[in-house]
Design a protein around this motif. Structure first.
Motif, mmCIF file in Angstrom:
data_model
loop_
_atom_site.group_PDB
_atom_site.id
_atom_site.type_symbol
_atom_site.label_atom_id
_atom_site.label_comp_id
_atom_site.label_asym_id
_atom_site.label_seq_id
_atom_site.Cartn_x
_atom_site.Cartn_y
_atom_site.Cartn_z
ATOM 1 N N ARG A 1 79.576 65.329 32.321
ATOM 2 C CA ARG A 1 79.271 64.241 33.249
ATOM 3 C C ARG A 1 77.897 64.494 33.858
ATOM 4 O O ARG A 1 77.618 65.596 34.336
ATOM 5 N N VAL A 2 77.055 63.468 33.840
ATOM 6 C CA VAL A 2 75.703 63.573 34.378
ATOM 7 C C VAL A 2 75.638 62.785 35.683
ATOM 8 O O VAL A 2 76.011 61.607 35.725
ATOM 9 N N TYR A 3 75.152 63.437 36.742
ATOM 10 C CA TYR A 3 75.029 62.812 38.052
ATOM 11 C C TYR A 3 73.580 62.431 38.328
ATOM 12 O O TYR A 3 72.672 63.256 38.157
ATOM 13 N N TYR A 4 73.384 61.209 38.797
ATOM 14 C CA TYR A 4 72.080 60.789 39.276
ATOM 15 C C TYR A 4 71.909 61.270 40.712
ATOM 16 O O TYR A 4 72.807 61.102 41.545
ATOM 17 N N ALA A 5 70.742 61.860 41.016
ATOM 18 C CA ALA A 5 70.479 62.376 42.356
ATOM 19 C C ALA A 5 70.005 61.251 43.267
ATOM 20 O O ALA A 5 68.858 60.820 43.185
ATOM 21 N N GLY A 6 70.901 60.781 44.136
ATOM 22 C CA GLY A 6 70.551 59.685 45.014
ATOM 23 C C GLY A 6 69.364 59.989 45.902
ATOM 24 O O GLY A 6 68.592 59.099 46.259
ATOM 25 N N LYS A 7 69.169 61.259 46.259
ATOM 26 C CA LYS A 7 68.073 61.596 47.163
ATOM 27 C C LYS A 7 66.709 61.380 46.520
ATOM 28 O O LYS A 7 65.711 61.247 47.236
ATOM 29 N N ALA A 8 66.639 61.347 45.198
ATOM 30 C CA ALA A 8 65.355 61.131 44.530
ATOM 31 C C ALA A 8 64.833 59.720 44.805
ATOM 32 O O ALA A 8 63.668 59.524 45.148
ATOM 33 N N ASN B 1 79.879 72.866 37.325
ATOM 34 C CA ASN B 1 78.662 72.089 37.562
ATOM 35 C C ASN B 1 77.483 73.048 37.566
ATOM 36 O O ASN B 1 77.362 73.907 38.445
ATOM 37 N N VAL B 2 76.600 72.883 36.585
ATOM 38 C CA VAL B 2 75.499 73.821 36.380
ATOM 39 C C VAL B 2 74.239 73.422 37.136
ATOM 40 O O VAL B 2 73.211 74.094 37.036
ATOM 41 N N GLY B 3 74.299 72.334 37.908
ATOM 42 C CA GLY B 3 73.130 71.905 38.662
ATOM 43 C C GLY B 3 72.112 71.219 37.782
ATOM 44 O O GLY B 3 72.448 70.551 36.806
ATOM 45 N N GLY B 4 70.850 71.365 38.127
ATOM 46 C CA GLY B 4 69.814 70.676 37.352
ATOM 47 C C GLY B 4 68.454 70.861 37.993
ATOM 48 O O GLY B 4 67.994 71.973 38.213
ATOM 49 N N GLY B 5 67.806 69.737 38.312
ATOM 50 C CA GLY B 5 66.466 69.822 38.895
ATOM 51 C C GLY B 5 65.388 70.020 37.855
ATOM 52 O O GLY B 5 64.442 70.780 38.058
ATOM 53 N N PHE B 6 65.502 69.324 36.716
ATOM 54 C CA PHE B 6 64.564 69.506 35.618
ATOM 55 C C PHE B 6 63.208 68.859 35.949
ATOM 56 O O PHE B 6 63.134 67.842 36.625
ATOM 57 N N PRO C 1 85.122 75.241 30.224
ATOM 58 C CA PRO C 1 85.434 74.068 31.052
ATOM 59 C C PRO C 1 84.530 72.891 30.693
ATOM 60 O O PRO C 1 83.519 73.052 30.000
ATOM 61 N N ASP C 2 84.895 71.722 31.174
ATOM 62 C CA ASP C 2 83.983 70.594 31.085
ATOM 63 C C ASP C 2 82.746 70.886 31.927
ATOM 64 O O ASP C 2 82.791 71.678 32.877
ATOM 65 N N ILE C 3 81.654 70.221 31.584
ATOM 66 C CA ILE C 3 80.371 70.493 32.219
ATOM 67 C C ILE C 3 79.921 69.283 33.033
ATOM 68 O O ILE C 3 80.075 68.132 32.611
ATOM 69 N N ALA C 4 79.375 69.556 34.207
ATOM 70 C CA ALA C 4 78.677 68.533 34.985
ATOM 71 C C ALA C 4 77.263 69.028 35.238
ATOM 72 O O ALA C 4 77.020 70.236 35.312
ATOM 73 N N CYS C 5 76.318 68.093 35.349
ATOM 74 C CA CYS C 5 74.938 68.489 35.621
ATOM 75 C C CYS C 5 74.259 67.426 36.473
ATOM 76 O O CYS C 5 74.737 66.279 36.575
#
Length: 488
Positions: free
Chosen positions: A88-95, A268-273, A309-313
């Protein structure tokens, strides 16, 4: 890229043969020059945008946002599927957050991260499925947690022992069982600006690795909370996969230890690419990042003999950053000697740190081009500055612009889709600009710009009649109409 503004010419900045090119990795894919030398974005002329909406103006290419969202989802889903799990990919609302952008990313299959009550309400107003929202923050207020549980938010990322007890009491009172992730500081230091690194030990987010197991144990004791996984975020504007690999190894180590207490479905492995702000920035393709991170988790799980496990980022700015271009009008130009046989042109525009705080806040570097015309003039070392009463009011610290840049030129600063609108302020009582979306040759306002009337309306010492009188002059009415004009 981040750096202090010290050397007159940064080592990475090279004088171009000509300063008209729109560098492909930095500008939206749709941006190009037309016959008269001006630029179109999303099929809309920047000259038309200026005439209709005024400047400064945030321009957001809808197709670019959608394309990056789709590409990120496909990259992580494909990488996860190779290992028999989902992503599952999350969009960062704060951006950047508006109801339109929430709808765009949801259409493309993304979930959404929020970190305040305001961001939550924007997502809900856009029709987002609460089950596909995640709630971040190191100090969520009681009313924020109440609202999140009330609407049935998908996950809350708990950040402290106090929050665990607070959330458990709210969920219990409401007869709910709230799914939570535990945010962990893995101790991996991202190669980024100090203020963008979020996993080192001496900072405000999350639990230390050594304390996370106790937090999870407490959650598992509370019937109104459901522990679903760990979360880590090592920073933002990151180009290298190595930090994510090391963080994944430490996360999976803790994940394996916690399996003794029950199933853990998610990691959830985070992100910030990172993205390209200048021609020398070279971020890795999102597919390579996705493969590297997901493969690292799979490898670590295999070594320990545990199911993956399933992955979120949370990719961050890569979804919206390069979809944005900010338009400014040049007001004054002055030449300043900055060294032996070296001059710098100070190009002042009608915006500044109120619409882009990142240069002052992080020492961030940006690019700029004249977008109303082309020029054959020799490129000159330039600094784009704003109109604020502040010497640090810099939009583009160092760039080569045509030596004939002049008042009235329209300047475009690309890669401003992330964290510019979000960090905008009313410094010097400056109204915040509107946001205009472009697509298929059409433009529409998706966030209304402010007027001076809006700012005066908040001052309780200004009577309503005085506010009207203050803006009643024909000159002001003309400015308001040209700057915040039609919305079709």
């Amino acid at each position: 890229m981040s750096a202090s503004h010290s050397a007159p010419v940064p080592a990475w900045l090279l004088a171009p043969a000509e300063a008209n090119e729109l560098v492909a990795p930095v500008w939206p894919a749709s941006a190009h020059r037309v016959d008269d030398g001006s630029v179109e974005i999303g099929g809309v002329s920047v000259l038309d945008l200026r005439d209709r909406f005024g400047t400064p103006l945030y321009v957001l290419d809808e197709d670019e946002v959608r394309a990056h969202a789709r590409r990120a989802r496909e990259a992580f889903s494909s990488a996860a599927a190779r290992h028999g799990v989902s992503a599952r990919v999350y969009y960062a609302g704060k951006a950047f957050l508006s109801t339109e952008v929430v709808r765009w990313v949801a259409d493309e299959g993304l979930a959404v991260d929020v970190c305040t009550r305001g961001e939550l309400e924007v997502a809900l107003a856009a029709g987002a499925d609460p089950a596909r929202l995640g709630f971040h923050g190191n100090n969520k207020r009681v009313d924020e947690l109440e609202r999140a549980v009330e609407v049935g938010i998908g996950t809350i990322i708990v950040d402290s022992a106090i929050e665990i007890e607070r959330l458990a009491a709210i969920s219990d009172r409401r007869g709910a069982v709230q799914s939570v992730l535990v945010r962990v500081r893995t101790g991996v230091h991202a190669e980024t600006h100090e203020f963008l690194a979020t996993a080192h030990e001496d900072q405000k987010f999350g639990f230390p690795l050594a304390g996370a197991a106790a937090a999870v144990a407490r959650i598992r004791e509370l019937p109104s909370l459901r522990f679903v996984g760990l979360h880590a975020h090592i920073g933002s504007q990151i180009f290298d996969v190595a930090g994510f690999r090391e963080s994944a190894a430490r996360l999976v180590d803790l994940h394996a230890e916690l399996l003794a207490g029950g199933d853990i479905p998610l990691l959830n492995v985070g992100g910030g690419f990172g993205i390209s702000y200048t021609s020398v920035d070279a971020p890795r393709p999102i597919e390579e990042i996705a493969d590297g991170i997901v493969d690292a988790v799979a490898d670590e799980c295999a070594v320990r003999g545990i199911p993956m496990p399933d992955i979120a980022c949370e990719p961050g700015r890569v979804i919206v950053g390069q979809a944005g271009v900010t338009l400014y009008e040049v007001g004054t130009v002055k030449t300043v000697p900055v060294g032996d046989d070296l001059d710098r042109a100070y190009v002042s525009v009608d915006g500044g740190m109120s619409d882009n705080a990142r240069t002052a806040l992080y020492g961030a570097h940006y690019s700029a081009r004249i977008v109303s015309r082309t020029s054959d003039a020799t490129p000159a070392l330039s600094r784009v500055v704003g109109h604020h009463c502040e010497s640090g009011d810099i939009v583009v610290d160092a760039e080569y612009l045509p030596g004939d840049v002049t008042p009235g030129d329209l300047l475009g600063v690309p890669a401003t889709g992330a964290y510019c609108f979000s960090l905008a302020s009313n410094y010097n009582y400056t109204p915040r600009p509107p946001v205009v979306a472009v697509r298929d040759g059409r433009a529409r306002v998706i966030v209304r710009g402010e007027t001076v009337d809006d700012l005066l309306a908040r001052d309780v010492g200004v009577a309503a009649s005085d506010s009207r009188d203050a803006t009643a002059s024909p000159a002001f009415r003309g400015l308001a109409a040209s700057t915040y004009g039609d919305t079709e």
